[in-house]
Design an enzyme around this catalytic site. Structure first.
Site, short mmCIF file in Angstrom:
data_model
loop_
_atom_site.label_atom_id
_atom_site.label_comp_id
_atom_site.label_asym_id
_atom_site.label_seq_id
_atom_site.Cartn_x
_atom_site.Cartn_y
_atom_site.Cartn_z
N GLU A 69 2.96 2.05 -10.90
CA GLU A 69 3.20 2.76 -9.63
C GLU A 69 2.09 2.47 -8.62
O GLU A 69 1.67 3.33 -7.85
CB GLU A 69 3.41 4.25 -9.88
CG GLU A 69 4.63 4.45 -10.77
CD GLU A 69 5.28 5.79 -10.67
OE1 GLU A 69 5.15 6.45 -9.63
OE2 GLU A 69 5.96 6.17 -11.65
N ARG A 120 3.38 8.75 -7.47
CA ARG A 120 1.95 8.65 -7.78
C ARG A 120 1.34 10.02 -8.10
O ARG A 120 0.34 10.10 -8.81
CB ARG A 120 1.22 7.96 -6.62
CG ARG A 120 1.56 6.48 -6.60
CD ARG A 120 1.20 5.75 -5.33
NE ARG A 120 1.70 4.38 -5.41
CZ ARG A 120 1.86 3.57 -4.37
NH1 ARG A 120 1.55 3.99 -3.14
NH2 ARG A 120 2.33 2.34 -4.54
N LEU A 165 11.81 -1.91 -9.00
CA LEU A 165 11.19 -2.58 -7.85
C LEU A 165 10.48 -3.86 -8.29
O LEU A 165 10.71 -4.93 -7.71
CB LEU A 165 10.19 -1.61 -7.18
CG LEU A 165 9.31 -2.18 -6.05
CD1 LEU A 165 10.18 -2.52 -4.83
CD2 LEU A 165 8.22 -1.18 -5.65
N GLY A 197 4.92 -7.83 -7.81
CA GLY A 197 4.39 -6.61 -8.42
C GLY A 197 3.70 -5.80 -7.35
O GLY A 197 4.32 -5.01 -6.64
N SER A 198 2.40 -6.07 -7.17
CA SER A 198 1.66 -5.41 -6.07
C SER A 198 2.24 -5.82 -4.72
O SER A 198 2.35 -5.02 -3.79
CB SER A 198 0.18 -5.80 -6.13
OG SER A 198 -0.41 -5.23 -7.27
N ILE A 218 10.32 -2.50 -16.36
CA ILE A 218 11.10 -1.33 -15.94
C ILE A 218 11.05 -0.24 -17.01
O ILE A 218 11.61 -0.38 -18.10
CB ILE A 218 12.57 -1.73 -15.61
CG1 ILE A 218 12.59 -2.84 -14.55
CG2 ILE A 218 13.36 -0.50 -15.16
CD1 ILE A 218 11.84 -2.52 -13.25
N GLN A 263 -27.91 17.36 -27.25
CA GLN A 263 -27.78 17.16 -25.79
C GLN A 263 -26.99 15.88 -25.45
O GLN A 263 -26.28 15.83 -24.45
CB GLN A 263 -29.16 17.12 -25.14
CG GLN A 263 -29.09 17.40 -23.66
CD GLN A 263 -30.46 17.46 -23.03
OE1 GLN A 263 -31.26 16.53 -23.17
NE2 GLN A 263 -30.76 18.54 -22.34
N PHE A 289 13.80 3.04 -12.19
CA PHE A 289 13.50 2.63 -10.82
C PHE A 289 13.08 1.16 -10.88
O PHE A 289 12.12 0.82 -11.58
CB PHE A 289 12.37 3.51 -10.29
CG PHE A 289 11.87 3.17 -8.92
CD1 PHE A 289 12.59 3.57 -7.79
CD2 PHE A 289 10.67 2.48 -8.74
CE1 PHE A 289 12.11 3.28 -6.51
CE2 PHE A 289 10.19 2.19 -7.47
CZ PHE A 289 10.92 2.60 -6.36
N1 CAA Z 1 4.42 5.15 2.47
C1 CAA Z 1 5.36 4.96 3.40
N2 CAA Z 1 5.53 3.77 4.02
C2 CAA Z 1 4.72 2.77 3.65
C3 CAA Z 1 3.71 2.91 2.67
C4 CAA Z 1 3.58 4.18 2.07
N3 CAA Z 1 2.67 4.41 1.11
N4 CAA Z 1 3.08 1.72 2.51
C5 CAA Z 1 3.65 0.87 3.36
N5 CAA Z 1 4.65 1.49 4.05
C6 CAA Z 1 5.52 0.94 5.09
C7 CAA Z 1 4.68 0.45 6.27
O1 CAA Z 1 4.49 1.49 7.20
C8 CAA Z 1 5.54 -0.65 6.83
O2 CAA Z 1 6.62 -0.09 7.57
P1 CAA Z 1 6.99 -0.66 9.03
O3 CAA Z 1 7.23 -2.11 8.89
O4 CAA Z 1 8.20 0.13 9.41
O5 CAA Z 1 5.81 -0.37 9.88
C9 CAA Z 1 6.17 -1.27 5.60
O6 CAA Z 1 6.12 -0.26 4.56
C10 CAA Z 1 5.47 -2.50 5.11
O7 CAA Z 1 4.14 -2.16 4.89
P2 CAA Z 1 2.98 -3.18 5.03
O8 CAA Z 1 3.12 -4.02 6.27
O9 CAA Z 1 1.74 -2.39 4.87
O10 CAA Z 1 3.26 -4.12 3.77
P3 CAA Z 1 2.26 -4.93 2.90
O11 CAA Z 1 3.06 -5.98 2.24
O12 CAA Z 1 1.04 -5.33 3.65
O13 CAA Z 1 1.72 -3.88 1.78
C11 CAA Z 1 1.86 -2.32 -0.01
C12 CAA Z 1 2.48 -2.88 1.26
C13 CAA Z 1 1.26 -0.96 0.31
C14 CAA Z 1 0.79 -3.18 -0.64
C15 CAA Z 1 3.07 -2.18 -0.95
O14 CAA Z 1 3.60 -3.46 -1.21
C16 CAA Z 1 2.80 -1.48 -2.24
O15 CAA Z 1 2.70 -0.26 -2.29
N6 CAA Z 1 2.69 -2.25 -3.35
C17 CAA Z 1 2.60 -1.67 -4.68
C18 CAA Z 1 3.98 -1.52 -5.26
C19 CAA Z 1 3.99 -0.61 -6.42
O16 CAA Z 1 3.46 0.49 -6.39
N7 CAA Z 1 4.68 -1.03 -7.47
C20 CAA Z 1 4.85 -0.21 -8.61
C21 CAA Z 1 6.13 -0.54 -9.25
S1 CAA Z 1 7.09 0.82 -9.70
C22 CAA Z 1 6.55 1.30 -11.23
O17 CAA Z 1 5.49 0.98 -11.69
C23 CAA Z 1 7.48 2.24 -11.84
C24 CAA Z 1 7.50 2.42 -13.27
O18 CAA Z 1 8.38 1.94 -13.95
C25 CAA Z 1 6.50 3.35 -13.91
#
Ligand code: CAA
Length: 379
Positions: A363, A243, A125, A131-132, A157, A279, A123
């Site tokens: 994640e 998650r 992203l 990242g965040s 990745i 203890q 996956f």
């Molecule tokens: N579930 C569903 N939809 C969500 C959501 C969630 N948890 N979080 C945000 N959204 C939607 C929002 O509703 C919004 O949709 P609309 O525009 O239609 O209303 C859209 O996404 C954008 O959201 P925000 O305006 O809240 O965006 P933001 O930039 O302020 O923040 C964030 C979003 C929650 C911080 C997000 O960027 C995030 O989760 N970041 C972390 C990314 C992450 O987890 N990366 C991990 C990488 S993958 C990995 O690690 C895999 C591996 O290999 C092990």
């Protein structure tokens, strides 16, 4: 309300425990030391049904619920978190979204082999500068007739080198921000797709983490999942389920370290009695057991909500936030209970302590989980 596992859940737990003890434990220290991907072990996990647990049996999946998946993740993570992250990514970051949002042609083409572990998925992203802040995607996919031209770099990745199928998130219309992001299925070996070096990591050293480079990679239009602009929602929804898998992994790392510390405390004698009779050690064991039980309840609750078809984004963020904190606390204490022996590889707890750290990072970091939880509270 019922806190008992069903017979099916117990059977999953027993099978995963047996597999972890007989197939993963031998060699786990060497694989960690040599940063060796558990290739043969992952193949066996596929044969036993652990790589596509929740997939519909018509696509060769196990047809199981999310609680079963969490239980298996816990047992496998007690022993080998490098194998369990491969399993988690395949199950919840790749197969879940493909099955839920893929076309029938995409499902038939990719899912059966992924669900049996014949091939594995990744996956994609995260990027060097996203990242965040996942909406800041720099990877682009430009439509050109019947295909897209994909350009960009992905970082961190999991399964990066060993995967055959990659779900790649990319900007198709930068003017629309996160609503201009799409998701594509990309296959290993396509022209312009280069796998970068394997990362040399603190923990989960057997897992296969790479950066990926895409230069003018031709991706057929039929390999887009959903409509253009659906990619960010796809990624967020996928991560909500992912998650739960990582929370279960953190739970397993904590429980594995606790079980080792408990056993050791009954064997090791100091001041004329087993250290479990002191203890100072009893309080540590009590804190560990309590935290693990609380983490397990959060993990099961999130999994249960998903199985009921209810909103689980908030619950999965809470489960991951808490379970990863517990994994860190418990593994540090498990090393302490072991004293000097805890600091050497042979006793496993130092590896579990190193493995625990990543559960607070991937994640979605703990800080991101707090954002998700706070937004849920305030909405
Ligand atoms: N579930 C569903 N939809 C969500 C959501 C969630 N948890 N979080 C945000 N959204 C939607 C929002 O509703 C919004 O949709 P609309 O525009 O239609 O209303 C859209 O996404 C954008 O959201 P925000 O305006 O809240 O965006 P933001 O930039 O302020 O923040 C964030 C979003 C929650 C911080 C997000 O960027 C995030 O989760 N970041 C972390 C990314 C992450 O987890 N990366 C991990 C990488 S993958 C990995 O690690 C895999 C591996 O290999 C092990």
């Amino acid at each position: 309300m019922n806190f008992q596992l069903t017979e099916e859940h117990q059977a999953v737990r027993d099978a995963a425990r047996e597999f972890a003890q007989s197939e993963l434990l031998p060699g786990v220290i060497e694989r960690d030391t040599e940063a060796k991907f558990p290739y043969e072990q992952v193949k066996k996990m596929g044969e036993l049904g652990f790589m596509g647990m929740m997939v519909d049996p018509k696509y060769n999946g196990g047809g199981m619920d999310t609680i079963s998946y969490a239980i298996a993740m816990e047992e496998i993570s007690k022993v080998d978190a490098s194998a369990s992250v491969c399993m988690s990514v395949n199950n919840s970051l790749v197969l879940w979204g493909l099955e839920k949002y893929g076309t029938e042609a995409q499902r038939e083409k990719y899912i059966p082999k992924l669900a049996t572990g014949e091939i594995i998925g990744a996956f994609c992203l995260s990027e060097p500068e996203a990242g965040s802040d996942a909406t800041s995607q720099r990877t682009t996919a430009e439509l050109n007739g019947d295909h897209y031209i994909l350009n960009g770099t992905k970082n961190w990745i999991t399964n990066g080198g060993n995967a055959s199928v990659y779900l790649v998130i990319a900007q198709t219309d930068p003017s629309k921000g996160h609503k201009g992001i799409s998701v594509f299925i990309v296959e290993k070996g396509w022209d312009g797709f280069v796998i970068g070096k394997k990362e040399d990591k603190l923990g989960i050293r057997g897992s296969d983490t790479h950066s990926l480079m895409f230069t003018d990679v031709k991706v057929p239009v039929e390999n887009r999942i959903g409509e253009e602009g659906f990619g960010f929602t796809f990624a967020m929804e996928t991560l909500n389920g992912g998650r739960i898998g990582i929370a279960a992994q953190a739970l397993g790392i904590a429980a594995g370290a606790y079980e080792l510390a408990l056993a050791y405390s009954k064997e090791r004698k100091a001041f004329g009695k087993p250290i479990s009779q002191h203890q100072a050690i009893q309080f540590k064991l009590a804190d560990m057991a309590t935290q693990i039980e609380a983490a397990r309840l959060l993990v099961y609750k999130a999994a249960w909500l998903k199985d009921q078809g209810e909103d689980y984004a908030h619950a999965s963020a809470m489960a991951k936030l808490y379970a990863s904190e517990v994994a860190m606390n418990v593994t540090v204490e498990a090393v302490q209970v072991h004293g000097g022996y805890g600091y050497v590889k042979e006793y496993h707890v130092e590896r579990l302590m190193r493995d625990a750290k990543i559960t607070q990072i991937y994640e979605g970091t703990s800080e991101i989980q707090k954002i998700v939880i706070a937004r849920g509270i305030l909405r």
